[in-house]
Design a protein around this motif. Structure first.
Motif: not given
Lengths: 122, 512
Positions: A66, A68-69, A71, A101, A117, A120, B27-30, B62
């Motif tokens: 993904d 976002l992964e 980051i 993000a 998101v 973060v 919710s947040g980074l994976p 994710t």
């Protein structure tokens, strides 16, 4: 830079899409690709009283996971430092500082999917 | 708020605690963060879970996922938490919806290809789950045999995460029960060497000592020159011991499971274990310990059976000293800064020693080359508090040539039957005591009515005590042995002959 035009092009398109999306949420874009030393913030925005530093990650597919992964915690911490740097040189004041993000999945032959998101780094 | 929930078991020694595994998707980074005191292997579970889930055709969200293992205060060791964490995460993600999955205990390591791999310690985990009233347990296919030894719980075994998810989906949609694990195929009987007391040539006194040790649970020292059959006798001691009771056999099997030695047999092995550590063994190898999770040592693997220490004086003094407390209490407690783990360790100790370091100090024409100092040092290693706990000291002489032609000795079955009968008599007599074996009866019980022996029977003993050749502890030890000889010969109380025989066996062997 070894990046090809195609890939930077995708990143640029992603950042533009993210900026439109965040603006649609009522945020004001202050800077794009704001550089400080070797670090760069993709988007710097104002959300009410808050300063928002936003990292945008765009990918064509899920082959490498993904968007976002990508980051990581380290990256998020660097963005938080960037926020501090921005505040200290800015003329205006901010009530709050936040790191957001945006992950975009943009296949070559399809519509982009965007995920935003908030906060973060907490 | 998305929450997923299932259960696992955390082990400290052979004692298990039920652990609630919760997963929360926020919710947040994976990321997947594991909280609740995981050790290194357990904390690496998220890496394996992501790959295993994608191999099973499901996606881990994710998003930010927090996994909590509660109670958070006890350390969670090992990779057996992979499967429960994966199930909790997938339940939070809405992939697993079955109530069975929430209530069941899951145990197993995940491979990157989604396979569920075998882990150590499944039997004690399943026992703990059953005791806590859990109805279903999911174990790796490899560990089915040991898990099925526990009666009060339904055992399920899946080969892969994908298979397990299909079962849960079917259960949720159509109410199809999650399939039970089928018994593993019986293992082909490997050509295990069958030992029997009939193999022992001659040695009438040592044979009797073995029988006596088995009967009353007396620790034993065999001393004699090399090659006379000390090891042979010790190995055969387990063949005359009564079979383990079910609860004892489960304890013994649990220890083997923790050591990764549990055989995949579908029935409970009630044979008393036999452990013969080498004399170079470390303290941790003998009493248990090790870095990370505390593992059982040789004395715990010998629980319910025989611990044979060949060349006993060659063992490190520290190793020999650590045996004292387990010999007394039947358990061993390994204390760490953060945790203290207790393993059962009730074993029959058999020590073997040569007469001297070179082994030749025997008979009239001794060729021994040891110096007087070496001799004294060798013999002093076994004296003191450890020898205080050894009731039988018997000398095993070289076998004369004439013994070869004699008819072979009595077999283990016949001796075992006598031992079992004698144990029955002891259980009846000492029914008021916590330990119903002659070898563990307190001296005060033996010296007071109703078990006090008449003075004509104990005359030789009393004389020894008066002269100072026998200590009070030695006196008690002879009495215990006398009760065992009486039980073996069918006397209701020891006779003067029984006492005399016991006195002889106690003082035989080395000068110790």
């Amino acid at each position: 830079m070894t990046m090809t035009d195609g890939r930077t092009g995708l990143a640029r398109r992603g950042e533009a899409l993210a900026a439109r999306h965040l603006a649609g949420l009522g945020m004001e874009v202050l800077e794009r690709n704001w550089r400080h030393g070797r670090a760069e913030a993709d988007l710097v925005l104002r959300d009410g009283a808050a300063l928002v530093i936003c990292e945008v990650k765009t990918r064509r597919g899920l082959g490498y996971g993904d968007p976002l992964e990508a980051i990581t915690v380290t990256k998020a911490r660097r963005l938080r430092q960037l926020a501090g740097a921005y505040v200290s040189q800015a003329d205006e004041g901010f009530g709050e500082v936040r790191v957001d993000a945006v992950g975009i999945l943009w296949p070559d032959d399809g519509r982009p999917q965007l995920r935003h998101v908030r906060g973060v780094w907490s | 708020m998305k929450l997923g929930h299932t259960r696992a078991v955390a082990l400290a020694g052979v004692a298990g605690t039920l652990v609630d595994v919760e997963a929360h998707i926020a919710s947040g980074l994976p990321t997947i963060a594991v909280s609740g005191l995981p050790d290194k292997a357990c904390g690496q579970a998220p890496d394996r879970i992501r790959s295993a889930a994608s191999a099973a055709g499901v996606a881990i969200p994710t998003q930010r996922i927090v996994v909590n293992l509660s109670p958070a205060s006890i350390t969670k060791h090992g990779s057996l938490f992979d499967l429960p964490i994966a199930i909790a995460v997938l339940a939070a993600a809405g992939v697993v919806r079955s109530q069975v999955a929430t209530d069941a205990v899951h145990l197993g390591e995940l491979g990157l290809d989604g396979s569920i791999r075998g882990v150590r310690g499944v039997l004690p985990c399943v026992l703990a789950a059953a005791r806590a009233g859990v109805e279903d347990v999911v174990v790796p296919l490899e560990n089915v045999a040991e898990a099925r030894l526990v009666d009060e719980i339904r055992v399920h075994a899946a080969a892969s995460l994908e298979e397990l998810l299909e079962w849960y989906a079917a259960e949720h949609r159509r109410g199809t029960p999650v399939p039970l694990a089928s018994p593993p195929p019986p293992r082909p009987v490997t050509g295990a060497r069958v030992v029997d007391m009939a193999d022992v040539v001659g040695q009438p006194e040592a044979r009797f000592a073995v029988e006596l040790a088995a009967c009353g649970g007396h620790h034993m020292l065999l001393s004699g020159p090399p090659g006379v059959g000390k090891t042979m006798l010790a190995e055969r001691l387990v063949t005359v011991l009564p079979a383990l009771s079910r609860s004892l056999a489960l304890e013994s099997h649990s220890i083997r499971s923790l050591s990764g030695l549990a055989a995949a047999s579908s029935s409970l092995d009630c044979t008393p274990p036999y452990e013969a550590p080498h004399h170079s063994a470390s303290v941790a190898a003998i009493v248990g310990g090790g870095s990370g999770a505390v593992l059982p040592g040789a004395i715990s693997r010998a629980h319910g059976g025989v611990l044979f220490m060949d060349e006993a004086p060659e063992f490190r003094t520290s190793v020999l000293q650590t045996l004292r407390q387990p010999l007394e209490s039947g358990t061993v407690t390994i204390a760490r800064a953060r945790e203290s783990v207790t393993f059962p360790a009730r074993f029959l100790l058999v020590l073997a020693a040569n007469p001297c370091p070179c082994g030749k100090a025997w008979g009239k024409s001794s060729e021994c080359t040891c110096s007087a100092l070496e001799l004294r040092r060798y013999q002093s290693r076994l004296s003191g508090p450890l020898m205080d706990r050894v009731d039988i000291r018997v000398t095993v002489p070289p076998v004369p040539r004439g013994a070869f032609v004699e008819a072979s000795g009595e077999g283990s079955a016949a001796i075992g039957a006598r031992v079992l009968q004698a144990r029955g008599a002891q259980a009846e007599r000492w029914r008021a005591l916590p330990e119903r074996l002659n070898g563990t009866v307190p001296g005060s019980v033996l010296r007071r009515p109703p078990f006090r022996l008449p003075s004509r029977v104990t005359a030789t003993l009393d004389h020894g005590l008066d002269l100072g050749t026998l200590s009070l502890r030695g006196y008690d030890r002879v009495l215990r042995l006398a009760w065992s000889t009486a039980d073996l010969s069918g006397h209701t109380t020891p006779t003067a002959d029984d006492v005399g025989l016991a006195l002889h066996l106690r003082s035989g062997g080395m000068a110790a």
